[in-house]
Scaffold this active site. Sequence first.
Site, PDB file in Angstrom:
ATOM      1  N   PHE D  51     -16.843  16.130  34.202  1.00  0.00           N
ATOM      2  CA  PHE D  51     -17.297  16.945  33.076  1.00  0.00           C
ATOM      3  C   PHE D  51     -18.801  16.735  32.917  1.00  0.00           C
ATOM      4  CE2 PHE D  51     -12.877  16.004  32.496  1.00  0.00           C
ATOM      5  CZ  PHE D  51     -12.323  17.160  31.995  1.00  0.00           C
ATOM      6  N   GLU D  52     -19.495  17.769  32.468  1.00  0.00           N
ATOM      7  CA  GLU D  52     -20.965  17.739  32.449  1.00  0.00           C
ATOM      8  C   GLU D  52     -21.553  16.703  31.495  1.00  0.00           C
ATOM      9  OE1 GLU D  52     -22.044  21.986  31.967  1.00  0.00           O
ATOM     10  OE2 GLU D  52     -20.067  22.193  32.874  1.00  0.00           O
TER      11      GLU D  52
END
Lengths: 301, 301, 254, 254
Positions: D51-52
């Site tokens: 996930f970013e």
Amino acid sequence: MTMRDAIAQHVPDGSSVALGLALEALIPFAAGHELIRQNRRDLTLIGPISDILFDQLIGAGCVKAIVAAWVGNVSAGLGYNYRRAAETGVPNKIHIEDHSNFTMALSLLAGGLGAPFIPARTLLGSDILKTNANLRAAASPLDGEQVLLVPALVPDVAVLHVQRADETGGNHCWGNLGVSEEGGLAATKVIVVAEEIVGVDVIKSDPNRVLVPAHRVTAIVHEPGGAHPSPVQGYYGRDTDFYQEYHTQSQTAEAFEQWRQRWIGAIGSRAVYLKLLGAERWRALAVKDKKLAAPANFSAT
Amino acid sequence: MTMRDAIAQHVPDGSSVALGLALEALIPFAAGHELIRQNRRDLTLIGPISDILFDQLIGAGCVKAIVAAWVGNVSAGLGYNYRRAAETGVPNKIHIEDHSNFTMALSLLAGGLGAPFIPARTLLGSDILKTNANLRAAASPLDGEQVLLVPALVPDVAVLHVQRADETGGNHCWGNLGVSEEGGLAATKVIVVAEEIVGVDVIKSDPNRVLVPAHRVTAIVHEPGGAHPSPVQGYYGRDTDFYQEYHTQSQTAEAFEQWRQRWIGAIGSRAVYLKLLGAERWRALAVKDKKLAAPANFSAT
Amino acid sequence: MKQAYTPAELMVVVAAREIKDREVVFVGMRLPLIAFAVAKRLHAPNAIGFFENGVVRDTPSASLLYTMGDPPNIEDALQCCRMTTVMGLMQKGEVDLGFLGGAEVDRNGNINTSYVGDPSAPRVKLPGSGGAADIASLARRFVVIIEHNDRRLVERVGYLTSPGNGDGAHWRANEGLPRGGPAAIITTMGVLRFGFESGEAYLDTIHPGVKLEDVKAKTGWPLMVTPVLKPTPEPTDEELRIIREVDPKRFWTS
Amino acid sequence: MKQAYTPAELMVVVAAREIKDREVVFVGMRLPLIAFAVAKRLHAPNAIGFFENGVVRDTPSASLLYTMGDPPNIEDALQCCRMTTVMGLMQKGEVDLGFLGGAEVDRNGNINTSYVGDPSAPRVKLPGSGGAADIASLARRFVVIIEHNDRRLVERVGYLTSPGNGDGAHWRANEGLPRGGPAAIITTMGVLRFGFESGEAYLDTIHPGVKLEDVKAKTGWPLMVTPVLKPTPEPTDEELRIIREVDPKRFWTS
């Protein structure tokens, strides 16, 4: 220091301010609302994505420019104030410097490293390079290959919401990091907003959990609940309904004015905001369980 | 996995190996000694500073090249094997690629970021640029100013000593970090050596304390005491006498041969090494007190 | 009556006085580490210490260190971050002062810690830069601490590991270094400082009891001397008391 | 007899089948997040989710997420690191697959999430890239999930936020992108894949009950169709069971 004093002393008109660096968590809404209350003007807002905070500041007319990868309402959709400003210049025109998340991260990383730029392979061929003059493709001086030059970014101020801090600037943050550390190292001034103020011994007990070096912290603000409606790991969850309500209540400039008057204008402090939110709603968001990090022994002897 | 198998399977002759990335602490001596026992050849050793481990590997003839900022014996002085190899080609000539600590750190950072290089302002005018052809000054494509191009470095293997790990590769490291994280992200393979093997739940209880993503870990070795004579925060202190003894006992190639036979050759495993060290000496180094990190609640609910 | 003190103790107090309050200092080991402790306790209570392994401290460690990675340097640290964090902040211009040693330092404050003789076939292979070349390149100023003799204070280093003023005052800017340079060389005989226009070291104070002709004889180039040469101020009792608290066995300061 | 399912549920299972075991996947929110859960439980037990915000997971979160920063995505994560860590590994070539949405996707798999109309005076200002342009640039392949109509599937995007195949198969390499490109567009009507030589999207499977002429009419360019068009395989009972466990209130999949 109170939030009022921190914002008054350290974020003058025209500042570039990095906010929301942990992405959807730990967003310093209380600081943003204080900027609106103090009627700050001509701000440049910096952050990879903004989950409604930038939208609120834009709607209140505080903003001259946006340096971001994404601005909107993550769980509910677009940001109406952002759209109004970009599409029709209401309440004022804003300059938009488009980034991707990675170029935002690299520009802050370069800022904190004192590197003039970092070369990357992302965005080559993207129209972002056409609308953001600061991102440019060039032949690498190393081997002639095409690289994206991501120039360093040094915000005037970064505001970081953390779980706990001490009076000397020491701070602990856990869970979502995003680009918080990069932003805290890049920015000239750092305002740390903490759920709790603890003794220096608590922070020093775990020097690896410190987000930003204490001596770089310009101001410490004790502001419990200051990240609502965004979550703070171990303290409170995300108030997703609040984002949905904001979405509905900001569709027109007039509606946003009412929202703003209710949640910011008529309110002098975060404590009053939480009262308006209601004890029951606030209690429901509170973290009740304990899942503690496994012990780590830092003893030398 | 045993250290023997990890080294046999993942560090063939000719490998480039990053060791000692936390600087003077958490040095994977057990891994280095196993490389010597398995008579590994033509290694390129990578690390900012090496506190006698590189010296031992050089003396044992395992090394073809050194990529480092500093090689010696931090508390006792020079490294005699390093000197012999560089000055007189004993036991073999080695290629030395001089770095500073910062250029080592940046080259590993670039390696882990997938950036071809990172531009820096350090070392401009230093003779290091004359003896290391990989470090080169150039005009910045951003603004024409002089910058140092620090090219990315991707070691074949990084060996990282940590406090605890789980069977799936999860790992916790605290205290000294140095360039451990950068090396663990840059290297193609990662061998994690742990003082303790714990349950996955222990590691997952504190996802911020993880050094290297678990899925990048190629092998996990349970090797208590594997960093001696370097320290492991919360487990054991630095055996400074041992460094002094090594200094005295490695002044000639013959003396080093005896030292090597005693501490590496005649020994099949780390357990035997610790027995040779003596229970009393080992007990004296052990950390007895507890100074635990302040609790951090990761609960979502 | 003044207390007796060792040359190392005098060097420590001179180094300590280089540290101003609120400065960020790349401390290093041995004498500068003790100097940092003295400064913190006396005139620079808010100084911050950086270490290359990523340790940031606002207090000296509870016990004597042999390396910066020793566990007492971690316990009660302000922060343990990555090397890139502290070095990055230095590159950014946020480190005021760094202390360096060396095998050779020259007339212009350049330092050699790499090679004696031809690097491709060296007579002596020294350990190398470590972080020294970075501190010399990037700190706002640096101070060298070194024994005074003509093998160490040389006309020109055989290998320039850590940049001082190169071959003169404008050399650093020409090379692209962003700031900094040598502020002082603290030796066993005196304190050298640097001419602003020449970038060359001159004798600024001479240690009590040392003769100027001996200093000149033990310096590897024709040493310039300040027109009004004064003796280096001696350690105060308080300074000596702190030094001996920090290094009770006189491991570094005997 | 087969269970009934929604178009969103079919899109989720198609997306899930794109994830191979042991792959590293940039997951994103909404449907791909549920697809990741399905894949993990069935055919890709060792897949890793990035996930970013820096979260790395080997299990789906215990409760439904509205954003990747929600506390349940942190609890029991494999790691919470910095964005530069996960994005850096992707730039290094260590992310196999990423899922993207968008306001527009074109014939060559380029995506617009930035502007409708002239960027200097846009008719609609969309939220922007977020991490999408990075995933499109740097992942080994990416998959687009989008509603099928001719305002969304367009001949050429008005603004190229996230690079697909540009104007043809060789465009990415010419621009300097290191790898990757679009592997599929999963729509409400079918699954489009990309010609190796042309870099252009063609219809590869059609969802059960959808007519080919309707797909063509709702696509903003003359859509190529595979010579042997088959229906998209329907969700199995097991896939549907898992989807409904993960999204019990049908928040995303109704």
